[in-house]
Structures are given as structure tokens and as C-alpha cells.
Design a protein around this motif. Structure first.
Motif, PDB file in Angstrom:
ATOM      1  N   LEU B 422    -107.279  37.756  56.249  1.00 33.38           N
ATOM      2  CA  LEU B 422    -108.424  38.309  56.069  1.00 33.38           C
ATOM      3  C   LEU B 422    -109.335  37.088  56.282  1.00 33.38           C
ATOM      4  CD1 LEU B 422    -106.897  40.046  54.103  1.00 33.38           C
ATOM      5  CD2 LEU B 422    -108.809  40.443  52.563  1.00 33.38           C
ATOM      6  N   MET B 423    -108.840  35.986  56.085  1.00 33.82           N
ATOM      7  CA  MET B 423    -109.769  34.643  56.591  1.00 33.82           C
ATOM      8  C   MET B 423    -109.668  34.565  58.097  1.00 33.82           C
ATOM      9  SD  MET B 423    -108.136  32.342  53.461  1.00 33.82           S
ATOM     10  CE  MET B 423    -107.768  33.264  52.140  1.00 33.82           C
ATOM     11  N   ARG B 424    -108.413  34.685  58.689  1.00 34.15           N
ATOM     12  CA  ARG B 424    -108.254  34.434  60.078  1.00 34.15           C
ATOM     13  C   ARG B 424    -109.195  35.423  60.844  1.00 34.15           C
ATOM     14  NH1 ARG B 424    -102.892  33.840  58.423  1.00 34.15           N
ATOM     15  NH2 ARG B 424    -102.228  36.286  58.943  1.00 34.15           N
ATOM     16  N   ASN B 425    -109.484  36.683  60.229  1.00 34.67           N
ATOM     17  CA  ASN B 425    -110.139  37.487  60.959  1.00 34.67           C
ATOM     18  C   ASN B 425    -111.659  37.412  60.847  1.00 34.67           C
ATOM     19  OD1 ASN B 425    -110.532  40.316  61.601  1.00 34.67           O
ATOM     20  ND2 ASN B 425    -111.548  40.923  59.479  1.00 34.67           N
ATOM     21  N   GLN B 426    -112.246  36.644  59.942  1.00 38.05           N
ATOM     22  CA  GLN B 426    -113.410  36.027  59.693  1.00 38.05           C
ATOM     23  C   GLN B 426    -113.702  34.870  60.728  1.00 38.05           C
ATOM     24  OE1 GLN B 426    -113.967  34.321  55.755  1.00 38.05           O
ATOM     25  NE2 GLN B 426    -113.901  36.179  54.844  1.00 38.05           N
ATOM     26  N   PHE B 427    -112.770  34.114  60.947  1.00 33.40           N
ATOM     27  CA  PHE B 427    -112.893  32.963  61.865  1.00 33.40           C
ATOM     28  C   PHE B 427    -112.877  33.508  63.461  1.00 33.40           C
ATOM     29  CE2 PHE B 427    -111.818  30.582  58.102  1.00 33.40           C
ATOM     30  CZ  PHE B 427    -112.976  29.702  58.174  1.00 33.40           C
ATOM     31  N   ARG B 428    -112.170  34.595  63.653  1.00 39.87           N
ATOM     32  CA  ARG B 428    -112.019  35.061  65.067  1.00 39.87           C
ATOM     33  C   ARG B 428    -113.574  35.797  65.102  1.00 39.87           C
ATOM     34  NH1 ARG B 428    -106.488  37.456  63.407  1.00 39.87           N
ATOM     35  NH2 ARG B 428    -105.307  35.650  63.724  1.00 39.87           N
ATOM     36  N   ALA B 429    -114.110  36.408  64.218  1.00 35.14           N
ATOM     37  CA  ALA B 429    -115.255  36.912  64.424  1.00 35.14           C
ATOM     38  C   ALA B 429    -116.514  35.845  64.531  1.00 35.14           C
ATOM     39  CB  ALA B 429    -115.820  38.040  63.254  1.00 35.14           C
ATOM     40  N   TRP B 430    -116.276  34.862  63.709  1.00 34.09           N
ATOM     41  CA  TRP B 430    -117.237  33.753  63.895  1.00 34.09           C
ATOM     42  C   TRP B 430    -117.197  33.253  65.333  1.00 34.09           C
ATOM     43  CZ3 TRP B 430    -116.492  28.445  65.440  1.00 34.09           C
ATOM     44  CH2 TRP B 430    -117.722  27.835  65.356  1.00 34.09           C
ATOM     45  N   ALA B 431    -116.024  32.863  65.989  1.00 29.18           N
ATOM     46  CA  ALA B 431    -115.857  32.423  67.324  1.00 29.18           C
ATOM     47  C   ALA B 431    -116.613  33.288  68.338  1.00 29.18           C
ATOM     48  CB  ALA B 431    -114.494  31.967  67.747  1.00 29.18           C
ATOM     49  N   HIS B 432    -116.350  34.705  68.081  1.00 31.44           N
ATOM     50  CA  HIS B 432    -117.093  35.546  69.236  1.00 31.44           C
ATOM     51  C   HIS B 432    -118.388  35.558  68.975  1.00 31.44           C
ATOM     52  CE1 HIS B 432    -117.540  39.319  70.936  1.00 31.44           C
ATOM     53  NE2 HIS B 432    -118.290  39.944  70.037  1.00 31.44           N
ATOM     54  N   PHE B 433    -119.036  35.748  67.798  1.00 27.12           N
ATOM     55  CA  PHE B 433    -120.402  35.698  67.581  1.00 27.12           C
ATOM     56  C   PHE B 433    -121.244  34.369  67.961  1.00 27.12           C
ATOM     57  CE2 PHE B 433    -119.253  39.747  65.295  1.00 27.12           C
ATOM     58  CZ  PHE B 433    -120.027  40.529  66.151  1.00 27.12           C
ATOM     59  N   MET B 434    -120.350  33.210  67.906  1.00 26.21           N
ATOM     60  CA  MET B 434    -121.066  32.086  68.174  1.00 26.21           C
ATOM     61  C   MET B 434    -121.133  31.927  69.646  1.00 26.21           C
ATOM     62  SD  MET B 434    -121.927  29.780  66.143  1.00 26.21           S
ATOM     63  CE  MET B 434    -121.498  27.947  66.467  1.00 26.21           C
ATOM     64  N   THR B 435    -120.331  32.527  70.250  1.00 29.31           N
ATOM     65  CA  THR B 435    -120.045  32.049  71.883  1.00 29.31           C
ATOM     66  C   THR B 435    -120.555  33.230  72.626  1.00 29.31           C
ATOM     67  OG1 THR B 435    -117.862  32.982  72.073  1.00 29.31           O
ATOM     68  CG2 THR B 435    -118.219  30.608  71.512  1.00 29.31           C
ATOM     69  N   GLN B 436    -120.974  34.336  72.031  1.00 28.50           N
ATOM     70  CA  GLN B 436    -120.938  35.520  73.107  1.00 28.50           C
ATOM     71  C   GLN B 436    -122.483  35.185  73.910  1.00 28.50           C
ATOM     72  OE1 GLN B 436    -121.792  39.424  71.504  1.00 28.50           O
ATOM     73  NE2 GLN B 436    -123.632  38.793  70.374  1.00 28.50           N
ATOM     74  N   GLY B 437    -123.472  34.826  73.272  1.00 26.56           N
ATOM     75  CA  GLY B 437    -124.536  34.550  74.090  1.00 26.56           C
ATOM     76  C   GLY B 437    -124.795  33.333  74.635  1.00 26.56           C
ATOM     77  N   MET B 438    -123.792  32.381  74.655  1.00 23.84           N
ATOM     78  CA  MET B 438    -123.853  31.002  74.762  1.00 23.84           C
ATOM     79  C   MET B 438    -123.707  30.715  76.360  1.00 23.84           C
ATOM     80  SD  MET B 438    -121.753  27.742  73.045  1.00 23.84           S
ATOM     81  CE  MET B 438    -122.333  28.007  71.209  1.00 23.84           C
ATOM     82  N   GLU B 439    -124.915  30.133  76.706  1.00 22.07           N
ATOM     83  CA  GLU B 439    -124.834  29.773  78.049  1.00 22.07           C
ATOM     84  C   GLU B 439    -124.067  28.468  78.478  1.00 22.07           C
ATOM     85  OE1 GLU B 439    -126.420  31.559  80.604  1.00 22.07           O
ATOM     86  OE2 GLU B 439    -127.227  33.128  79.185  1.00 22.07           O
ATOM     87  N   ALA B 440    -123.170  28.601  79.428  1.00 26.91           N
ATOM     88  CA  ALA B 440    -122.351  27.325  79.589  1.00 26.91           C
ATOM     89  C   ALA B 440    -123.019  26.407  80.460  1.00 26.91           C
ATOM     90  CB  ALA B 440    -121.018  27.769  80.061  1.00 26.91           C
TER      91      ALA B 440
END
Lengths: 163, 442
Positions: B422-440
Motif C-alpha cells: 500500500l505504501m510502495r504503491n503511493q511512492f510509485r504514484a509519487w514518482a510518476h506525477f513528480m516527473t511526468q511533466g518535468m523537462e530534463a
């Protein structure tokens, strides 16, 4: 009937002694000050709150819950008490709001400052108490200690002991 | 050192491994700033409840991820969310937490006025603006309206960013948790009541959210409260009617087996439901008159289904946690990397007896008040972890319990209640939404 319990001096002394028991951590003796149906109440709206049932409270506790709180504080596994919290009450002189020696009821109003310290942090709370004292078996007992905080709805850190 | 993660999506993703996460997630102020810009802007966050603004002109102010917002009831009954900023110089148009602004907003500084939908209405010395570019400028267009606002059964959510998943795609099946809350009213309507408990906790918001999905801590963390409760209640039989406070506190002392069997479910985008089989709230005393009203409203089968569902917590990632019974929500409002505001609200279900509201109030008071009997030990340990993570020698936080390789390939699954998925699932979503619009950064 005047039994000397309802003089301003005796009533004021009760409020001062009550705060001193808390500051000394003598919680069992403090709990003994409450009448059998006594309550400790910290309304979430402070002085504006009419009752503890239609709006929530930061604390609204009968003797059973107060005793639970006190037993928890004594438990070595009360993690939040390593290091222990310490409290200090600073009271203004209590003012007698109303007194009815015949009925055996008096109400006092006492502005206060309360500091609770733990580790490196200190929390300052202020407001005024409203003590409702009743005569029970020839002595004064607390029917209600009401704590009207200044800005009780603001975000607060943990308050560990008794205000 | 403010350039470790900005423009570096790979570095951000590397903080969340399959079975552990890096301490910077909790400690880094740079990550917190990026969360405000990116993560909280791209996800759907809870703002407030429609019952808080019943009449035209009623408003509620709320800061979400550093943006001052105002939700306001429109003359046609709809709701709008606006940035709480005068188009002229930025004054906050309303400064109370809630109130009624009348038929329009009026800036206290230069008296520019706006309709309730934010459109410009009037300003003093109008002639002075003739021939200027005000009309073509952002400042001439009035208050800025949030485009992405969804009112779901009176729960108001916003997405700050223009881009991102739709409300339905984002939440999916976890919306059943809100359905369950609302359906507990025989009239299908909730009213926020009793005020909010507001707690400041000196820890990272993700630590608090993780704990909402953690079932292994109660036995050890809450030992002081449950031992004291058991000791006071000793001598009573198991079926003796308990005071409401005892009914609510004693189950915190249930064993590992109880919490394991209650079951959990993870859903896409970080959401989860803990206690899919039963929970510490399952055995509150029955209320016959309420059950009769529910049966009359929903039918026997549906009423039973609604009432027997009382999960421990449903997490509508990242800002809302709901308890169907005792009808309470917690709203997580991050303030800094190491400071979190948690609000707890109670509901009055329309058409239900006062006892249900009393349960909601009592639970919030015992568990979520700054003077809680139960939460002091939680809070002390969160603050301890926030400090302890600064210790060198180990930069990782373990989330290994019941980890299986490839588990992330199954976005929806039901598992045992003590599973850290349940926690791993939260952090995977965190990484996804943190980076999806991030310009490298090249």
C-alpha cells in the motif's frame, strides 16, 4: 447555611491549588478534585461555544477518560513522554462570576498562561478558565473545568498534559 | 544545494526503488518545492465540501500547494474556484477562512470589484484607463478561475495544472469510498459539522500518509493507550455495553493477525483501501432506528452492503483519507518538507440519528485532536523519524514487507492487511506525477 466554603478566598485557593497539582504532576490527586459527574472541557470554538454536543471539542472528558489519560501517562511505553513533558500554569487572580452558597455552586473566571515544554520545544497557550465548583459531602469539587483558549481552531501541535 | 533534482527526472525516479525509498523524499526542501510546482499541480486534491458554502456568495478560502484559492457559491447554485488575488495588485479579496461576500467581490485596497464568477465588474476612475492596454492585459480580465474543478457528491476536488488525468481516470474505483460515506445518509447527503481539528506535525506529509496505510504500528505505538484502556475496562464481560470512547479506543489494541486478515487493496495512481474485509470500526453497536431508515431508503440488500463496509481507511491520494464509519475525513495539507497540517472533519449524515454524528465527533476528538489520547505516540514517533533519517550510514527506508518482484505490473490487487505494497504503491504514484511533466535539463 454558610459553611465557609464559598468565600472568595477559599474559592480562589481551590483554583490555585488545582493548577499547582497539575504543575507538580500529581494527577491522581488532581482527578480527586472532580465531582463524580465532573468534566474537563476544552471547546474547539473557545468562549463562543455553547455546548460540547453540537460542535466538536479539543477535549471533552469525564472521569473515566481523564483516568485513562492519567494511566497512559504513567505507562513506560508512552513514547511521547521520553523525554517527559512539563507544564507551568501562570494564573491571574480568579474572579468570582457567581456564587450561590445555598445551592452549593460557584463559578470562577481565571485568565491564564500555560507553557508546556518537552525536549527543546516550548508551547505557549493562553485563555481563561471557567471553574464550576460544587459542594459535595462538605467539600468543594469540580463539576466542570472549562478551558477557553485564544484561537483554539488554529493549527496546534500536540498538547500532551492538561491545560 | 538546490539543483540536485530540478530538471532531472531520472534522479527523482531513482529515489523510489521497487522495495525501498530514499530519505531525500522526506528531507529535501528542493523536492518539496518541486512537489508544489509539479506533483500537487498534476494530481487531484481535496479542497472542501459543498455544504460549507450553502448560499450564493458563501465562500471558503483554502491554500493548496502554496496557491491561495477561494471557492464560492454562484447565483445559479454552481461552485467556482478562483485564485484569491485582486487582478490589480494582488490583494487577497477575502481574508476570513469563510463567510459571505454578497453579490460581488470588492477589493479592500482600491475597490476593484468582480462578479462571483471572477469577471471584472467595476473600478474607480474608469476614464483613466481609456486608451491604456488594461483590457488586453491579464489584469483586465478579472480574477483567474480554476479550469479543473470537480464536485463529486459534494466533495470538491481541484487540479491546478492545465495538463493531467481527468478526474474519473485519476480516482477510478476509490470513489466508492466517497459513495459509501454519502450513502450512509438515508437521504444521500452529508453536511460538514462540528468544526475541524487542526494539527501541526513536524514531519513530512508522505510519512503521515504512509502511516494511514500502516497496520503494524498500532500494537507497539499505541501500547500505552490500549494498555491503560484495557486496565480500566478489566472486569467487564466482552458483551457489556461500552461507553462510546471505550468502544472506539479498545480495538486499537488488536493483534497482528487481526490487521493482517482485514485485507487491503491497491489501486492505480497511489490510491488504496485498507480493511476491505473488516476493520477496527466494524463492531460499533448497532442502531436499529438508523438501520430501519437505511433499509427504507436503499432496500434491505443495498443497506446491508453499505453498512457492512467500514474500511479502516480509504486513501484518495495524495490529500484525503476517509473513514466510512465513523464518518470522518482527514485532509493532508503539506506546509514544508518537515511540516504538515492535518485537518480532521466530521459529518452529519442527513436523515440519520444524532448518535452517528456523536460517533464522528467522539472519534475525531479521541484520535485526531491536538489533545488526542491515541495520537500523541504517533506524532512523537513521526517527529523522531524525521530527525532519525538525518543519521548517516543508511540513506534508505525499507518497504520490503511482502514485496514480490513484478508486483507493480498489476495496478489493482487485493492483499493481506499488513502488506507494505500500500505504501510502495503511493511512492510509485509519487514518482510518476513528480516527473511526468518535468523537462530534463540538457
Amino acid at each position: 447555611m454558610t459553611d465557609g466554603l464559598f468565600t472568595e478566598d477559599v474559592l480562589s485557593r481551590f483554583v490555585e491549588d488545582e493548577a499547582a497539582l497539575l504543575d507538580d504532576g500529581r494527577y491522581d490527586e488532581w482527578l480527586d478534585l472532580f465531582a463524580a459527574d465532573g468534566h474537563y472541557w476544552v471547546p474547539l470554538l473557545g468562549a463562543r461555544q455553547a455546548d460540547p454536543h453540537t460542535h466538536n471539542s479539543i477535549a471533552y472528558e469525564d472521569r473515566l477518560l481523564l483516568q485513562l489519560r492519567i494511566e497512559r501517562l504513567k505507562n513506560p511505553r508512552a513514547h511521547s513522554q521520553h523525554p517527559p513533558s512539563q507544564g507551568q500554569h501562570v494564573l491571574q487572580r480568579p474572579r468570582v462570576v457567581s456564587v450561590d452558597p445555598e445551592a452549593g455552586v460557584a463559578v470562577l473566571r481565571t485568565p491564564f498562561l500555560y507553557v508546556e515544554a518537552r525536549g527543546e520545544r516550548e508551547l505557549l497557550l493562553t485563555g481563561r478558565y471557567r471553574h464550576t465548583l460544587v459542594r459535595e459531602a462538605g467539600v468543594l469539587r469540580l463539576q466542570q473545568k472549562r478551558v477557553d483558549l485564544l484561537q483554539p481552531e488554529r493549527p496546534l501541535p500536540a498538547i500532551q498534559l492538561f491545560i | 544545494m538546490f539543483d540536485r533534482y530540478r530538471g532531472r527526472p531520472d534522479a527523482v525516479r531513482a529515489l523510489v526503488q521497487d522495495d525501498r525509498v530514499h530519505r531525500d523524499l522526506y528531507l529535501s526542501e528542493e523536492l518539496f518545492a518541486l512537489e508544489r510546482e509539479q506533483f500537487f499541480a498534476a494530481t487531484w486534491n481535496y479542497l472542501g465540501h459543498a455544504s460549507q458554502v450553502p448560499n450564493a456568495g458563501d465562500y471558503l478560502t483554502q491554500d493548496i500547494a502554496g496557491r491561495p484559492l477561494v471557492m464560492v457559491r454562484q447565483p445559479d447554485g454552481g461552485l467556482k474556484v478562483l485564485y484569491n488575488r485582486c487582478a490589480h495588485k494582488g490583494t487577497q479579496l477575502v481574508s476570513d477562512p469563510c463567510g459571505n461576500t454578497g453579490k460581488f467581490f470588492r477589493c479592500p485596497y482600491h475597490a476593484w470589484t468582480y462578479r462571483l464568477d471572477g469577471a471584472p465588474l467595476a473600478l474607480p476612475l474608469k476614464a483613466g484607463y481609456g486608451g491604456t492596454q488594461l483590457r488586453q492585459c491579464e489584469s483586465g480580465r478579472g480574477m483567474v478561475t480554476l479550469a479543473n474543478v470537480v464536485v463529486y457528491r459534494d466533495f470538491v476536488f481541484v487540479r491546478l495544472s492545465e495538463a493531467g488525468p481527468s478526474f474519473e481516470d485519476y480516482f477510478g474505483d476509490v470513489l466508492q469510498a466517497i459513495d459509501n460515506l454519502v450513502d450512509r445518509s438515508p437521504e444521500g447527503r452529508l453536511v460538514v459539522a462540528g468544526g475541524a481539528m487542526r494539527n501541526i506535525i513536524h514531519c513530512n506529509w508522505k510519512m503521515y500518509l504512509e502511516n494511514i496505510n500502516d497496520t503494524v504500528h498500532p500494537m507497539s505505538t499505541h501500547e500505552s493507550a490500549t494498555q491503560a484502556a484495557n486496565q480500566l475496562w478489566a472486569g467487564h464481560g466482552p458483551d457489556d455495553p461500552k461507553p462510546m470512547a471505550m468502544e472506539q479506543i479498545l480495538p486499537f489494541g488488536a493483534g497482528y493477525d487481526f490487521f493482517d486478515r482485514m485485507g487491503g487493496r491497491v489501486l492505480a495512481n497511489g490510491h488504496s483501501v485498507l480493511g476491505v474485509n473488516f476493520s477496527i470500526h466494524s463492531n460499533y453497536a448497532q442502531v436499529p432506528e438508523y438501520e430501519a431508515a437505511m433499509t427504507a431508503a436503499h432496500g434491505v440488500e443495498r443497506a446491508a452492503d453499505i453498512l457492512q463496509r467500514s474500511p479502516q481507511n480509504a486513501v484518495l491520494f495524495p490529500s484525503l483519507a476517509a473513514k466510512g464509519s465513523p464518518q470522518a475525513i482527514r485532509v493532508i495539507r503539506p506546509l514544508a518538507a518537515d511540516r504538515t497540517l492535518v485537518e480532521a472533519w466530521a459529518f452529519r449524515p442527513a436523515g440519520a440519528p444524532d448518535l452517528l454524528f456523536e460517533r464522528s465527533l467522539t472519534y475525531n476528538r479521541l484520535v485526531f485532536s491536538p489533545m488526542s489520547i491515541v495520537a500523541h505516540d504517533d506524532v512523537a514517533l513521526f517527529e523522531s523519524m524525521q530527525q532519525g533519517l538525518r543519521a548517516d550510514g543508511n540513506e534508505w527506508i525499507s518497504l520490503h514487507r511482502d514485496h514480490r518482484a513484478g508486483e507493480a505490473d498489476t495496478p489493482v490487487q487485493t492483499v493481506n492487511g499488513t502488506n507494505e505494497i500500500l505504501m510502495r504503491n503511493q511512492f510509485r504514484a509519487w514518482a510518476h506525477f513528480m516527473t511526468q511533466g518535468m523537462e530534463a535539463v540538457a
